[in-house]
Design a protein around this motif. Sequence first.
Motif, PDB file in Angstrom:
ATOM      1  N   GLY A 307      82.798   5.019   7.047  1.00  0.00           N
ATOM      2  CA  GLY A 307      83.879   5.240   7.906  1.00  0.00           C
ATOM      3  C   GLY A 307      84.935   6.049   7.234  1.00  0.00           C
ATOM      4  N   ILE A 308      85.283   5.867   5.615  1.00  0.00           N
ATOM      5  CA  ILE A 308      86.145   6.480   5.111  1.00  0.00           C
ATOM      6  C   ILE A 308      85.536   7.886   4.822  1.00  0.00           C
ATOM      7  CG2 ILE A 308      85.416   6.063   2.829  1.00  0.00           C
ATOM      8  CD1 ILE A 308      88.414   5.341   2.292  1.00  0.00           C
ATOM      9  N   SER A 309      84.293   8.167   4.588  1.00  0.00           N
ATOM     10  CA  SER A 309      83.626   9.612   4.530  1.00  0.00           C
ATOM     11  C   SER A 309      84.096  10.325   5.960  1.00  0.00           C
ATOM     12  CB  SER A 309      81.974   9.445   4.783  1.00  0.00           C
ATOM     13  OG  SER A 309      81.827   8.906   3.398  1.00  0.00           O
ATOM     14  N   ASP A 310      83.851   9.835   7.016  1.00  0.00           N
ATOM     15  CA  ASP A 310      83.961  10.537   8.160  1.00  0.00           C
ATOM     16  C   ASP A 310      85.496  10.818   8.336  1.00  0.00           C
ATOM     17  OD1 ASP A 310      82.886  11.629  10.667  1.00  0.00           O
ATOM     18  OD2 ASP A 310      84.178  10.047  11.697  1.00  0.00           O
ATOM     19  N   ARG A 311      86.497   9.893   7.918  1.00  0.00           N
ATOM     20  CA  ARG A 311      87.720  10.318   8.294  1.00  0.00           C
ATOM     21  C   ARG A 311      88.024  11.401   7.357  1.00  0.00           C
ATOM     22  NH1 ARG A 311      93.097   6.361   8.451  1.00  0.00           N
ATOM     23  NH2 ARG A 311      94.748   7.994   8.693  1.00  0.00           N
ATOM     24  N   ALA A 312      87.687  11.515   6.004  1.00  0.00           N
ATOM     25  CA  ALA A 312      87.916  12.583   5.226  1.00  0.00           C
ATOM     26  C   ALA A 312      87.297  13.731   5.843  1.00  0.00           C
ATOM     27  CB  ALA A 312      87.280  12.138   3.744  1.00  0.00           C
ATOM     28  N   TYR A 313      86.226  13.669   6.113  1.00  0.00           N
ATOM     29  CA  TYR A 313      85.503  14.834   6.829  1.00  0.00           C
ATOM     30  C   TYR A 313      86.129  15.508   7.802  1.00  0.00           C
ATOM     31  CZ  TYR A 313      81.939  17.694   9.231  1.00  0.00           C
ATOM     32  OH  TYR A 313      81.205  18.593  10.244  1.00  0.00           O
ATOM     33  N   GLN A 314      86.824  14.664   8.938  1.00  0.00           N
ATOM     34  CA  GLN A 314      87.320  15.143  10.025  1.00  0.00           C
ATOM     35  C   GLN A 314      88.401  15.991   9.377  1.00  0.00           C
ATOM     36  OE1 GLN A 314      88.571  12.267  12.789  1.00  0.00           O
ATOM     37  NE2 GLN A 314      86.458  11.458  12.715  1.00  0.00           N
ATOM     38  N   ASN A 315      89.405  15.561   8.503  1.00  0.00           N
ATOM     39  CA  ASN A 315      90.500  16.226   8.259  1.00  0.00           C
ATOM     40  C   ASN A 315      90.217  17.527   7.443  1.00  0.00           C
ATOM     41  OD1 ASN A 315      93.241  14.382   8.582  1.00  0.00           O
ATOM     42  ND2 ASN A 315      91.417  13.064   8.414  1.00  0.00           N
ATOM     43  N   ALA A 316      89.010  17.531   6.657  1.00  0.00           N
ATOM     44  CA  ALA A 316      88.589  18.736   5.873  1.00  0.00           C
ATOM     45  C   ALA A 316      88.163  19.755   6.696  1.00  0.00           C
ATOM     46  CB  ALA A 316      87.754  18.345   4.942  1.00  0.00           C
ATOM     47  N   VAL A 317      87.446  19.216   7.821  1.00  0.00           N
ATOM     48  CA  VAL A 317      87.082  20.291   8.866  1.00  0.00           C
ATOM     49  C   VAL A 317      88.135  21.077   9.352  1.00  0.00           C
ATOM     50  CG1 VAL A 317      85.855  20.802  11.170  1.00  0.00           C
ATOM     51  CG2 VAL A 317      84.838  19.295   9.246  1.00  0.00           C
ATOM     52  N   ARG A 318      88.978  20.231   9.997  1.00  0.00           N
ATOM     53  CA  ARG A 318      90.466  20.786  10.685  1.00  0.00           C
ATOM     54  C   ARG A 318      91.240  21.516   9.914  1.00  0.00           C
ATOM     55  NH1 ARG A 318      95.125  19.315   9.516  1.00  0.00           N
ATOM     56  NH2 ARG A 318      94.451  17.274   8.701  1.00  0.00           N
ATOM     57  N   TYR A 319      91.470  21.320   8.361  1.00  0.00           N
ATOM     58  CA  TYR A 319      91.869  22.128   7.497  1.00  0.00           C
ATOM     59  C   TYR A 319      91.160  23.440   7.239  1.00  0.00           C
ATOM     60  CZ  TYR A 319      94.563  23.361   3.272  1.00  0.00           C
ATOM     61  OH  TYR A 319      95.582  24.100   2.391  1.00  0.00           O
ATOM     62  N   CYS A 355      78.836  16.684   3.598  1.00  0.00           N
ATOM     63  CA  CYS A 355      79.463  15.385   4.156  1.00  0.00           C
ATOM     64  C   CYS A 355      78.790  15.154   5.639  1.00  0.00           C
ATOM     65  CB  CYS A 355      81.024  15.802   4.493  1.00  0.00           C
ATOM     66  SG  CYS A 355      81.928  16.025   2.946  1.00  0.00           S
ATOM     67  N   LYS A 356      78.634  16.219   6.252  1.00  0.00           N
ATOM     68  CA  LYS A 356      78.222  16.212   7.778  1.00  0.00           C
ATOM     69  C   LYS A 356      76.725  15.512   7.979  1.00  0.00           C
ATOM     70  CE  LYS A 356      77.435  18.794  12.033  1.00  0.00           C
ATOM     71  NZ  LYS A 356      78.319  17.686  13.037  1.00  0.00           N
ATOM     72  N   ALA A 357      76.105  15.888   6.656  1.00  0.00           N
ATOM     73  CA  ALA A 357      74.718  15.441   6.743  1.00  0.00           C
ATOM     74  C   ALA A 357      74.692  14.069   6.275  1.00  0.00           C
ATOM     75  CB  ALA A 357      73.776  16.523   5.913  1.00  0.00           C
ATOM     76  N   LEU A 358      75.111  13.505   5.163  1.00  0.00           N
ATOM     77  CA  LEU A 358      75.247  12.322   4.693  1.00  0.00           C
ATOM     78  C   LEU A 358      75.917  11.272   5.752  1.00  0.00           C
ATOM     79  CD1 LEU A 358      76.226  13.022   0.985  1.00  0.00           C
ATOM     80  CD2 LEU A 358      73.916  12.577   2.161  1.00  0.00           C
ATOM     81  N   ILE A 359      76.955  11.666   6.129  1.00  0.00           N
ATOM     82  CA  ILE A 359      77.774  10.924   7.278  1.00  0.00           C
ATOM     83  C   ILE A 359      76.762  10.564   8.430  1.00  0.00           C
ATOM     84  CG2 ILE A 359      79.716  10.977   9.066  1.00  0.00           C
ATOM     85  CD1 ILE A 359      81.169  12.516   6.826  1.00  0.00           C
ATOM     86  N   GLU A 360      76.193  11.745   9.156  1.00  0.00           N
ATOM     87  CA  GLU A 360      75.411  11.407  10.382  1.00  0.00           C
ATOM     88  C   GLU A 360      74.276  11.053  10.157  1.00  0.00           C
ATOM     89  OE1 GLU A 360      75.458  14.955  12.771  1.00  0.00           O
ATOM     90  OE2 GLU A 360      77.621  15.089  12.805  1.00  0.00           O
ATOM     91  N   GLY A 361      73.522  11.343   8.946  1.00  0.00           N
ATOM     92  CA  GLY A 361      72.261  10.371   8.636  1.00  0.00           C
ATOM     93  C   GLY A 361      72.477   9.072   8.380  1.00  0.00           C
ATOM     94  N   GLY A 362      73.535   8.891   7.536  1.00  0.00           N
ATOM     95  CA  GLY A 362      74.062   7.718   6.899  1.00  0.00           C
ATOM     96  C   GLY A 362      74.283   6.566   8.091  1.00  0.00           C
ATOM     97  N   ARG A 363      74.892   7.119   9.262  1.00  0.00           N
ATOM     98  CA  ARG A 363      75.242   6.368  10.410  1.00  0.00           C
ATOM     99  C   ARG A 363      73.898   5.862  11.119  1.00  0.00           C
ATOM    100  NH1 ARG A 363      78.529   9.800  12.958  1.00  0.00           N
ATOM    101  NH2 ARG A 363      80.729   8.779  12.098  1.00  0.00           N
ATOM    102  N   VAL A 364      73.012   6.618  11.050  1.00  0.00           N
ATOM    103  CA  VAL A 364      71.827   6.026  11.588  1.00  0.00           C
ATOM    104  C   VAL A 364      71.125   4.960  10.683  1.00  0.00           C
ATOM    105  CG1 VAL A 364      69.608   6.747  12.925  1.00  0.00           C
ATOM    106  CG2 VAL A 364      71.422   8.344  12.756  1.00  0.00           C
ATOM    107  N   LEU A 365      71.143   5.269   9.446  1.00  0.00           N
ATOM    108  CA  LEU A 365      70.743   4.122   8.609  1.00  0.00           C
ATOM    109  C   LEU A 365      71.263   2.887   8.600  1.00  0.00           C
ATOM    110  CD1 LEU A 365      68.900   3.809   6.066  1.00  0.00           C
ATOM    111  CD2 LEU A 365      70.837   4.739   4.646  1.00  0.00           C
ATOM    112  N   GLY A 366      72.660   3.185   8.835  1.00  0.00           N
ATOM    113  CA  GLY A 366      73.492   1.650   8.801  1.00  0.00           C
ATOM    114  C   GLY A 366      73.461   1.045  10.107  1.00  0.00           C
ATOM    115  N   TYR A 367      73.249   1.839  11.165  1.00  0.00           N
ATOM    116  CA  TYR A 367      73.079   1.514  12.379  1.00  0.00           C
ATOM    117  C   TYR A 367      71.739   0.684  12.751  1.00  0.00           C
ATOM    118  CZ  TYR A 367      77.551   3.121  14.152  1.00  0.00           C
ATOM    119  OH  TYR A 367      78.907   3.456  14.416  1.00  0.00           O
ATOM    120  N   HIS A 368      70.946   1.250  12.058  1.00  0.00           N
ATOM    121  CA  HIS A 368      69.664   0.682  12.071  1.00  0.00           C
ATOM    122  C   HIS A 368      69.030  -0.731  11.518  1.00  0.00           C
ATOM    123  CE1 HIS A 368      65.170   0.363  10.414  1.00  0.00           C
ATOM    124  NE2 HIS A 368      65.092   0.077  11.592  1.00  0.00           N
TER     125      HIS A 368
END
Length: 597
Positions: A307-319, A355-368
Amino acid sequence: MGSSYRAPLDDMRFVLYDVLGAEALFVKHGFNDATRDVVDAILQEGARFTETVLAPLNEIGDRVGCVYDKTTGDVRTPPGFREAYDKFVDGGWSGLVSPVEFGGQGMPHLAGLPLKEMIDAANLAWGNFPLLSHGATEALLHHGEAWQQEAFLKPIVDGRWTGTMCLTESHCGTDLGLLKTRAQPREDGSYEITGTKIFITAGEHDFTENIVHLVLARLPDAPAGSKGISLFIVPKMRVDRDGAMGERNAVRCGALEHKMGIHGSATCVINFDGAQGYLIGAPNKGLLAMFTMMNTARLAVGLQGLGISDRAYQNAVRYARERLQMRSLSGAKYPEKPADPIIVHPDVRRMLLTCKALIEGGRVLGYHAASLVDIAHHAKDEDERKHADVLLGFLTPIVKACLTEWGVECTYHALQCFGGHGYIAEHGMEQLARDARITTLYEGTTGIQALDLMGRKVMQQQAAGLQVFLGMIEAFCNDHANDAALAEFVEPLRAKSSEWQALTMQIGQRAVGDADEVGAAAYDYLFYSGYVALAYWWARSVAAAEASSHSADFKAAKRETARFFFTRLLPRTSAHAQAIASGVGPLMAMSAERFGD
């Protein structure tokens, strides 16, 4: 200005429905109320609550923190935190995945996990207050007596009380066999608990009228070491067997820890001075009940890293889209502007794509992993339950360690995208980097997760969970063996799967001659496993995206991110494999004295 957060609902739905097949999974295992409409409503309302209530409190929680009253031992939480908890309880969120018979809504864990991710992204410190209530709920469900479930479980489920885990003492963290807290039997069947616990998350606060501490302690006749540990329910306010709450128990917060991050979370020293408690489970079998809590908490902390990765990533992309600096090396991409936005530069893209690769891949890993909790508890077929439980046990240390370590990596990449602006408080990135750091430490450090994976799940259990996961990889690769569109992912995945198995056998063979080989290989083996697991889920994600009704842009983004992962991040496994191959020698050869003063 601070950082902002927007729940990634599109990707959450993609993971739930397209990759993991949640709709069919819920029907199969008896979650008939968890329809797509209901789950979508949970996602929508969860996003609204976390974006509008919790996220705005993140900065003030860090700046103000919790306040300890030395005179009374009370703890005041940051402004707005208690009111947010009231809204959380009023919304029915506290009992979302708890059993209906104890006042919960009976939703599957998989349906509740996106809310957990949103909470952690929006306000990690606040999320720690209800976090361990879930662990306490699991312990009481699986090990509590009927009267204990009635007296303690129902108030926790409905949010009137919260729970904690009281394990650590100043002289013993990982080695719980050294703990000194004592439990003296009383004539009425209760116990007097005496001792001091440290690092107790949400050990004292102003959210609820009672806090239920689950405390590890020793009985007078307990055998030495970890075989002599029992678990006790010790409420802040005394509770009779009929559930009636009485006077203040002999439990007091002795201090608040001053921490690097999560300032809005109350991390307490808790003193028990002959406090009334009740034994949960059998005498000297406390570790069994504790691990029920711990494993639940470890998966939950993994989601904190995500979760905290995704928040940081969102702000970095915007910036990165807005910040103008220099021209692209291959020529101006926005000639009408005085400079190009930094997202055109390869190194910025390297950080963002990592960030994107680790977050989106990690989301599937954690949800599984969450789906395996549902299967292990609710599948009608006993073999299916055992199969899920074995795989869940294998994946738990991977989820906990990898998602949190990647969380540290991602928050630091995101901060780096801001340059010097990331280091100052204005944009909120330095808070995210500080907050993320704790996730690799509590509920078992990364090193402990590595030892759990290598020592217990692989060596002691003969790699049973690994064999299940390798079977999943083999089945996927066989199903897509002739799929030209997936060849760039299937063939490398098949090769890594074979190498994973061979590497495991090599470590086992070397460990026969020297048990330290297990510890020497553990860290690198854990991350090797994490990257191969992500490779599998990225390949699955591309296949699921292609078969879905998502837009062409969505499908292209999945494929391009998967390609980045396979070509830029999966090669990290080679370094881990080489480190493992070096064996124990380079680690243990140097004497302790030669490390210097």
